[in-house]
Design a protein around this motif. Structure first.
Motif, PDB file in Angstrom:
ATOM      1  N   ALA A   1       0.820  -1.211   0.000  1.00 40.11           N
ATOM      2  CA  ALA A   1       0.000   0.000   0.000  1.00 40.11           C
ATOM      3  C   ALA A   1       0.856   1.266   0.000  1.00 40.11           C
ATOM      4  N   ASP A   2       2.127   1.157   0.420  1.00 42.15           N
ATOM      5  CA  ASP A   2       2.978   2.340   0.520  1.00 42.15           C
ATOM      6  C   ASP A   2       3.182   3.040  -0.815  1.00 42.15           C
ATOM      7  N   ILE A   3       3.057   2.316  -1.898  1.00 42.04           N
ATOM      8  CA  ILE A   3       3.310   2.881  -3.212  1.00 42.04           C
ATOM      9  C   ILE A   3       2.070   3.558  -3.797  1.00 42.04           C
ATOM     10  N   MET A   4       0.923   3.323  -3.186  1.00 40.36           N
ATOM     11  CA  MET A   4      -0.316   3.806  -3.764  1.00 40.36           C
ATOM     12  C   MET A   4      -0.475   5.330  -3.769  1.00 40.36           C
ATOM     13  N   PRO A   5       0.086   6.073  -2.791  1.00 40.03           N
ATOM     14  CA  PRO A   5      -0.008   7.538  -2.907  1.00 40.03           C
ATOM     15  C   PRO A   5       0.583   8.066  -4.212  1.00 40.03           C
ATOM     16  N   LEU A   6       1.636   7.434  -4.701  1.00 39.30           N
ATOM     17  CA  LEU A   6       2.216   7.843  -5.983  1.00 39.30           C
ATOM     18  C   LEU A   6       1.227   7.573  -7.110  1.00 39.30           C
ATOM     19  N   ALA A   7       0.542   6.448  -7.044  1.00 39.85           N
ATOM     20  CA  ALA A   7      -0.466   6.134  -8.055  1.00 39.85           C
ATOM     21  C   ALA A   7      -1.595   7.155  -8.019  1.00 39.85           C
ATOM     22  N   GLU A   8      -1.937   7.608  -6.825  1.00 39.94           N
ATOM     23  CA  GLU A   8      -2.998   8.613  -6.692  1.00 39.94           C
ATOM     24  C   GLU A   8      -2.559   9.958  -7.264  1.00 39.94           C
ATOM     25  N   VAL A   9      -1.296  10.320  -7.053  1.00 37.74           N
ATOM     26  CA  VAL A   9      -0.770  11.553  -7.645  1.00 37.74           C
ATOM     27  C   VAL A   9      -0.841  11.475  -9.166  1.00 37.74           C
ATOM     28  N   MET A  10      -0.458  10.335  -9.724  1.00 38.94           N
ATOM     29  CA  MET A  10      -0.496  10.182 -11.175  1.00 38.94           C
ATOM     30  C   MET A  10      -1.924  10.221 -11.696  1.00 38.94           C
ATOM     31  N   ALA A  11      -2.857   9.684 -10.918  1.00 37.55           N
ATOM     32  CA  ALA A  11      -4.262   9.735 -11.323  1.00 37.55           C
ATOM     33  C   ALA A  11      -4.734  11.182 -11.400  1.00 37.55           C
ATOM     34  N   ARG A  12      -4.299  12.007 -10.447  1.00 39.96           N
ATOM     35  CA  ARG A  12      -4.655  13.438 -10.484  1.00 39.96           C
ATOM     36  C   ARG A  12      -4.041  14.122 -11.694  1.00 39.96           C
ATOM     37  N   LEU A  13      -2.779  13.795 -11.979  1.00 37.32           N
ATOM     38  CA  LEU A  13      -2.093  14.423 -13.108  1.00 37.32           C
ATOM     39  C   LEU A  13      -2.739  14.059 -14.430  1.00 37.32           C
ATOM     40  N   ARG A  14      -3.302  12.838 -14.503  1.00 37.65           N
ATOM     41  CA  ARG A  14      -3.903  12.357 -15.753  1.00 37.65           C
ATOM     42  C   ARG A  14      -5.415  12.599 -15.819  1.00 37.65           C
ATOM     43  N   ASP A  15      -5.968  13.277 -14.819  1.00 39.42           N
ATOM     44  CA  ASP A  15      -7.404  13.547 -14.825  1.00 39.42           C
ATOM     45  C   ASP A  15      -7.759  14.401 -16.039  1.00 39.42           C
ATOM     46  N   PRO A  16      -8.674  13.952 -16.884  1.00 39.40           N
ATOM     47  CA  PRO A  16      -8.986  14.681 -18.126  1.00 39.40           C
ATOM     48  C   PRO A  16      -9.491  16.091 -17.911  1.00 39.40           C
ATOM     49  N   ASP A  17     -10.083  16.354 -16.743  1.00 39.86           N
ATOM     50  CA  ASP A  17     -10.683  17.673 -16.495  1.00 39.86           C
ATOM     51  C   ASP A  17      -9.787  18.601 -15.683  1.00 39.86           C
ATOM     52  N   THR A  18      -9.088  18.045 -14.690  1.00 36.53           N
ATOM     53  CA  THR A  18      -8.333  18.904 -13.770  1.00 36.53           C
ATOM     54  C   THR A  18      -6.843  18.595 -13.745  1.00 36.53           C
ATOM     55  N   GLY A  19      -6.393  17.688 -14.592  1.00 33.05           N
ATOM     56  CA  GLY A  19      -4.990  17.276 -14.564  1.00 33.05           C
ATOM     57  C   GLY A  19      -4.061  18.213 -15.309  1.00 33.05           C
ATOM     58  N   CYS A  20      -2.800  17.781 -15.435  1.00 31.88           N
ATOM     59  CA  CYS A  20      -1.771  18.550 -16.149  1.00 31.88           C
ATOM     60  C   CYS A  20      -1.893  18.285 -17.651  1.00 31.88           C
ATOM     61  N   PRO A  21      -2.005  19.337 -18.471  1.00 34.22           N
ATOM     62  CA  PRO A  21      -2.164  19.129 -19.924  1.00 34.22           C
ATOM     63  C   PRO A  21      -1.079  18.255 -20.534  1.00 34.22           C
ATOM     64  N   TRP A  22       0.174  18.440 -20.101  1.00 33.04           N
ATOM     65  CA  TRP A  22       1.264  17.648 -20.677  1.00 33.04           C
ATOM     66  C   TRP A  22       1.101  16.168 -20.331  1.00 33.04           C
ATOM     67  N   ASP A  23       0.822  15.893 -19.059  1.00 34.13           N
ATOM     68  CA  ASP A  23       0.661  14.496 -18.631  1.00 34.13           C
ATOM     69  C   ASP A  23      -0.524  13.839 -19.333  1.00 34.13           C
ATOM     70  N   ILE A  24      -1.603  14.604 -19.528  1.00 30.79           N
ATOM     71  CA  ILE A  24      -2.813  14.057 -20.137  1.00 30.79           C
ATOM     72  C   ILE A  24      -2.570  13.632 -21.583  1.00 30.79           C
ATOM     73  N   GLU A  25      -1.761  14.391 -22.315  1.00 28.64           N
ATOM     74  CA  GLU A  25      -1.589  14.120 -23.744  1.00 28.64           C
ATOM     75  C   GLU A  25      -0.578  13.019 -24.046  1.00 28.64           C
ATOM     76  N   GLN A  26       0.116  12.518 -23.025  1.00 28.47           N
ATOM     77  CA  GLN A  26       1.126  11.486 -23.262  1.00 28.47           C
ATOM     78  C   GLN A  26       0.483  10.124 -23.498  1.00 28.47           C
ATOM     79  N   ASP A  27       1.236   9.240 -24.191  1.00 29.18           N
ATOM     80  CA  ASP A  27       0.824   7.857 -24.362  1.00 29.18           C
ATOM     81  C   ASP A  27       2.031   6.955 -24.117  1.00 29.18           C
ATOM     82  N   PHE A  28       1.844   5.636 -24.269  1.00 25.61           N
ATOM     83  CA  PHE A  28       2.934   4.700 -23.966  1.00 25.61           C
ATOM     84  C   PHE A  28       4.182   5.002 -24.801  1.00 25.61           C
ATOM     85  N   ALA A  29       3.978   5.282 -26.079  1.00 24.53           N
ATOM     86  CA  ALA A  29       5.115   5.505 -26.979  1.00 24.53           C
ATOM     87  C   ALA A  29       5.876   6.771 -26.616  1.00 24.53           C
TER      88      ALA A  29
END
Length: 259
Positions: free
Chosen positions: A7-35
């Motif tokens: 569970a210790d690693i999950m706060p990082l996952a939550e931060v990334m979820a916020r960054l990738r939020d389509p409405d309130t996240g970071c535009p740069w993070d949102i537009e990225q893909d695997f490649a």
């Protein structure tokens, strides 16, 4: 030190979820893909290796964090696409490590036989996932060329396709070097230089030298000595003759050896 839990690693996952939020996240993070993120993942892995080579534990802590961020980034993109989530990644690697170490977690072979058993289990898992019957199956084409060359050679060697000793490998390098000299076109030069590099990786494998580490150290040595040459010559360095620069190189080399 407290024992870590998954569970210790999950706060990082939550931060990334916020960054990738389509409405309130970071535009740069949102537009990225695997490649688009993959090159950063590779870069961070190399920066981890660099911190280890420099024995810089503060930098290693930071670089491992950056590498872990890459895992979180890819995991979040996969979750948004409906493939898997961060916890699935953690569970999968945990189960794999337990499965591949029956000599530690089960009633498998003795501890000293662990590496051989690891390879046997890994090969069985690979055969189950990949119908490709080749001994080279599963060696990713996207690996850095130096690393992939070594892996291909190791796989081939397991089938008995290998030079019996280092003398034969050195002879092969000389042969490839002659073919580079004889190459008449740019296409031929590219091919022959590739064959030469492949043969050198083979020599490193026979000598139990990691070619990536060896080349990285050679790069560092060249960097130090070249900078030393520049310091000795000052602003006149670029205008010196090649002989003068070679003399500075020898001085830099001697200073490093005597330091």
């Amino acid at each position: 030190m407290n024992k870590a839990s998954p569970a210790d690693i999950m706060p990082l996952a939550e931060v990334m979820a916020r960054l990738r939020d389509p409405d309130t996240g970071c535009p740069w993070d949102i537009e990225q893909d695997f490649a688009s993120i993959a090159p950063y993942t590779i870069e961070e892995a190399y920066e981890v290796a660099d911190a280890i080579e420099r024995a810089d534990m503060d930098a290693l802590r930071d670089e491992l964090g950056d590498l872990l961020l890459q895992v979180a980034f890819h995991s979040r993109m996969a979750e948004q696409a409906g493939h898997f989530a961060m916890q699935d990644v953690i569970d999968a690697i945990t189960q794999k490590m337990i499965r591949r170490h029956p000599h530690v977690f089960g009633d498998g072979a003795r501890r000293e036989d662990g590496h051989a058993q690891w390879e046997t289990i890994k090969a069985a898992e690979r055969a189950e996932k990949d119908p490709d019957p080749s001994a080279l199956a599963g060696v990713a084409s996207a690996l850095p060329a130096l690393l992939r060359a070594g892996k291909l050679q190791k796989r081939a060697a397991r089938t008995g396709f290998d030079w019996p000793d280092t003398v034969d490998v050195i002879d092969k390098i000389v042969e490839e070097l002659d073919e580079v000299r004889e190459a008449a076109t740019q296409e031929e030069r590219e091919e022959e230089v590739g064959d030469l590099l492949f043969a050198v990786v083979n020599l490193a494998r026979h000598l139990k030298v990691d070619p990536e580490t060896a080349l990285r150290k050679a790069n560092g040595k060249f960097d130090r000595r070249f900078r030393s040459m520049e310091d000795m010559a000052g602003e006149t360095f670029a205008g010196l003759t090649l002989d003068a620069k070679e003399a500075l190189w020898q001085r830099a080399k001697q200073q490093e050896k005597s330091a």
